[in-house]
Design a protein around this motif. Structure first.
Motif, PDB file in Angstrom:
ATOM      1  N   ARG A   1     -84.745 -59.538   1.108  1.00  0.00           N
ATOM      2  CA  ARG A   1     -84.312 -58.700   2.236  1.00  0.00           C
ATOM      3  C   ARG A   1     -82.887 -58.200   1.995  1.00  0.00           C
ATOM      4  N   LEU A   2     -82.024 -59.053   1.470  1.00  0.00           N
ATOM      5  CA  LEU A   2     -80.657 -58.640   1.182  1.00  0.00           C
ATOM      6  C   LEU A   2     -80.633 -57.531   0.137  1.00  0.00           C
ATOM      7  N   ARG A   3     -81.473 -57.690  -0.925  1.00  0.00           N
ATOM      8  CA  ARG A   3     -81.526 -56.639  -1.943  1.00  0.00           C
ATOM      9  C   ARG A   3     -81.996 -55.313  -1.353  1.00  0.00           C
ATOM     10  N   THR A   4     -82.969 -55.389  -0.470  1.00  0.00           N
ATOM     11  CA  THR A   4     -83.479 -54.170   0.174  1.00  0.00           C
ATOM     12  C   THR A   4     -82.400 -53.495   1.009  1.00  0.00           C
ATOM     13  N   GLU A   5     -81.659 -54.298   1.768  1.00  0.00           N
ATOM     14  CA  GLU A   5     -80.592 -53.741   2.597  1.00  0.00           C
ATOM     15  C   GLU A   5     -79.492 -53.123   1.749  1.00  0.00           C
ATOM     16  N   MET A   6     -79.160 -53.761   0.633  1.00  0.00           N
ATOM     17  CA  MET A   6     -78.122 -53.224  -0.251  1.00  0.00           C
ATOM     18  C   MET A   6     -78.576 -51.913  -0.884  1.00  0.00           C
ATOM     19  N   GLN A   7     -79.847 -51.827  -1.247  1.00  0.00           N
ATOM     20  CA  GLN A   7     -80.379 -50.578  -1.798  1.00  0.00           C
ATOM     21  C   GLN A   7     -80.307 -49.451  -0.770  1.00  0.00           C
ATOM     22  N   GLN A   8     -80.571 -49.791   0.493  1.00  0.00           N
ATOM     23  CA  GLN A   8     -80.521 -48.768   1.540  1.00  0.00           C
ATOM     24  C   GLN A   8     -79.102 -48.262   1.730  1.00  0.00           C
ATOM     25  N   VAL A   9     -78.126 -49.172   1.636  1.00  0.00           N
ATOM     26  CA  VAL A   9     -76.726 -48.751   1.718  1.00  0.00           C
ATOM     27  C   VAL A   9     -76.402 -47.790   0.578  1.00  0.00           C
ATOM     28  N   ASP A  10     -76.882 -48.112  -0.630  1.00  0.00           N
ATOM     29  CA  ASP A  10     -76.639 -47.228  -1.775  1.00  0.00           C
ATOM     30  C   ASP A  10     -77.252 -45.853  -1.546  1.00  0.00           C
ATOM     31  N   ILE A  11     -78.455 -45.816  -0.987  1.00  0.00           N
ATOM     32  CA  ILE A  11     -79.134 -44.536  -0.723  1.00  0.00           C
ATOM     33  C   ILE A  11     -78.367 -43.735   0.328  1.00  0.00           C
ATOM     34  N   ASP A  12     -77.944 -44.419   1.391  1.00  0.00           N
ATOM     35  CA  ASP A  12     -77.211 -43.740   2.463  1.00  0.00           C
ATOM     36  C   ASP A  12     -75.896 -43.162   1.958  1.00  0.00           C
ATOM     37  N   LEU A  13     -75.192 -43.924   1.122  1.00  0.00           N
ATOM     38  CA  LEU A  13     -73.926 -43.435   0.588  1.00  0.00           C
ATOM     39  C   LEU A  13     -74.143 -42.266  -0.360  1.00  0.00           C
ATOM     40  N   ALA A  14     -75.240 -42.290  -1.103  1.00  0.00           N
ATOM     41  CA  ALA A  14     -75.535 -41.175  -2.004  1.00  0.00           C
ATOM     42  C   ALA A  14     -75.840 -39.910  -1.228  1.00  0.00           C
ATOM     43  N   ARG A  15     -76.455 -40.071  -0.066  1.00  0.00           N
ATOM     44  CA  ARG A  15     -76.807 -38.907   0.743  1.00  0.00           C
ATOM     45  C   ARG A  15     -75.625 -38.398   1.565  1.00  0.00           C
ATOM     46  N   ARG A  16     -74.620 -39.246   1.768  1.00  0.00           N
ATOM     47  CA  ARG A  16     -73.554 -38.914   2.719  1.00  0.00           C
ATOM     48  C   ARG A  16     -72.879 -37.572   2.443  1.00  0.00           C
ATOM     49  N   PRO A  17     -72.610 -37.196   1.177  1.00  0.00           N
ATOM     50  CA  PRO A  17     -71.962 -35.896   0.961  1.00  0.00           C
ATOM     51  C   PRO A  17     -72.756 -34.733   1.526  1.00  0.00           C
ATOM     52  N   TYR A  18     -74.086 -34.923   1.673  1.00  0.00           N
ATOM     53  CA  TYR A  18     -74.919 -33.831   2.163  1.00  0.00           C
ATOM     54  C   TYR A  18     -75.319 -34.019   3.622  1.00  0.00           C
ATOM     55  N   ALA A  19     -74.837 -35.115   4.224  1.00  0.00           N
ATOM     56  CA  ALA A  19     -75.175 -35.351   5.625  1.00  0.00           C
ATOM     57  C   ALA A  19     -74.502 -34.317   6.502  1.00  0.00           C
ATOM     58  N   ARG A  20     -75.052 -34.112   7.682  1.00  0.00           N
ATOM     59  CA  ARG A  20     -74.455 -33.165   8.614  1.00  0.00           C
ATOM     60  C   ARG A  20     -73.107 -33.718   9.045  1.00  0.00           C
ATOM     61  N   PRO A  21     -72.041 -32.990   8.821  1.00  0.00           N
ATOM     62  CA  PRO A  21     -70.708 -33.516   9.116  1.00  0.00           C
ATOM     63  C   PRO A  21     -70.415 -33.503  10.602  1.00  0.00           C
ATOM     64  N   THR A  22     -69.514 -34.368  11.010  1.00  0.00           N
ATOM     65  CA  THR A  22     -69.005 -34.352  12.372  1.00  0.00           C
ATOM     66  C   THR A  22     -67.805 -33.406  12.449  1.00  0.00           C
TER      67      THR A  22
END
Length: 357
Positions: free
Chosen positions: A43-64
């Protein structure tokens, strides 16, 4: 809670597993429950992978709006008004920083406007903040792209309505008001406003005054400053005549900074209209006096001292003619003598409220 063989995973007395770990600066906190060590680690590995995915997407996320404002500040570093822009951005982000740009409109700006009014800000000041918000939103609409290179925003942001402004008449200060107000200011700011009220220079020109603009005039025993056309409102070069008080201030500032005449703690000052100025105004009961009123004061004192309209225009930079290239002529000496007449308090005491210069 007892630690397990895996950092970030603990187990309670009831046998339930918990995850509490920071990965790439993001906190992961999960109640895993009654399970095995291996399942908790997965479960920890899965959560860490999700953080990596979210951070990779962040530059393209809708900005505030805060993201857009940060980018705008970075792009505006070389603007002379950057310090004033920072103030407006800070005020705006406190209220609408969490919103996406398309969510910023008159209704969502209403709490910001109400708060600023309750703080005593006038319509003109609030409108300057709204203008900054407009600029940030329009730049964001043109520049932000998703991972496919498409604009993040489907349309330009809605037009933000400005508050109606009642033009306030000039308020040149009296000598008595000057004597009450100026001593309340910090020393560096007191020198700046003293220079402004004795040269008629605008806020941006005093803050942006550079030593490279100084030109010695041996015939008058002192220098002038030649403000370049790009830095002066009329888009014409302006020769700043330094009357005795202004010259004294300049001599005091020598050596303070290699570029700026009026630095503060080694940095360029964006505006004299800061917290110290506003607090001093309140303390002496002159809340309505603006920095620009120092220019009106100089103009009115020139008129009260009998300085001609033509010479007043030259001293204030209103004249269509320029003295640049002729600052060693007798005209500069004559203007210096004329302008020095404003230092006669007796002659400039009574007409300040009725003369606009």
């Amino acid at each position: 809670m007892a630690a397990t063989r895996t950092p970030g995973i603990t187990i309670g007395a009831d046998g339930r597993f918990f995850i509490d770990k920071r990965h790439r600066g993001i906190r992961i906190g999960v109640r895993v429950g009654a399970t095995s060590q291996e399942q908790a680690e997965q479960r920890l590995r899965t959560e860490m992978q999700q953080v990596d995915i979210d951070l990779a997407r962040r530059p393209y996320a809708r900005p505030t709006f805060a993201d857009c404002a940060g980018r705008y500040l970075t792009q505006s570093q070389n603007m002379r008004s950057i310090e004033a822009i920072r103030i407006h951005v800070r005020l705006l982000v406190q209220h609408i920083g969490h919103l996406e740009p398309h969510q910023v409109h008159d209704a969502t700006l209403a709490p910001f406007i109400s708060a600023r009014i309750s703080e005593g800000a006038c319509a003109t000041t609030i409108n300057r903040s709204l203008e900054v918000a407009r600029t940030i939103l329009h730049r964001a609409a043109r520049s932000y792209r998703d991972e496919f290179g498409r604009p993040c925003f489907e349309a330009l942001p809605p037009l933000i309505a400005m508050l109606p402004e009642c033009e306030r008449p000039p308020y040149p200060i009296t000598w008595e008001e000057q004597d009450r107000l100026f001593p309340k200011l910090p020393a560096h700011l007191a020198r700046m406003v003293l220079f402004a009220v004795n040269t008629g220079l605008r806020d941006s020109n005093v803050c942006g005054l550079e030593w490279s603009w100084e030109v010695p005039v041996p015939e008058i025993g002192r220098s002038v400053f030649v403000v370049p056309a790009a830095a002066f409102k009329s888009k014409r070069p302006h020769v700043v005549i330094l009357i005795d008080v202004a010259w004294s201030v300049i001599e005091t500032q020598r050596g303070a900074h290699p570029v700026w005449v009026f630095p503060y703690r080694g940095r360029h000052v964006g505006t004299m209209n800061n917290t110290a100025w506003q607090q001093a105004r309140r303390e002496v009961g002159l809340r309505g006096v603006r920095i620009h009123d120092l220019r009106h004061t100089f103009a009115c004192r020139l008129r009260a001292a009998g300085v001609s309209a033509e010479d007043r225009a030259a001293l204030l930079g209103h004249s269509n003619q320029t003295m640049v290239g002729h600052y060693a002529s007798a005209d500069v000496g004559r203007l210096l003598r004329e302008a020095n007449r404003v230092l006669n308090r007796h002659e400039t005491r009574t007409v300040l409220r009725v003369a606009n210069g």
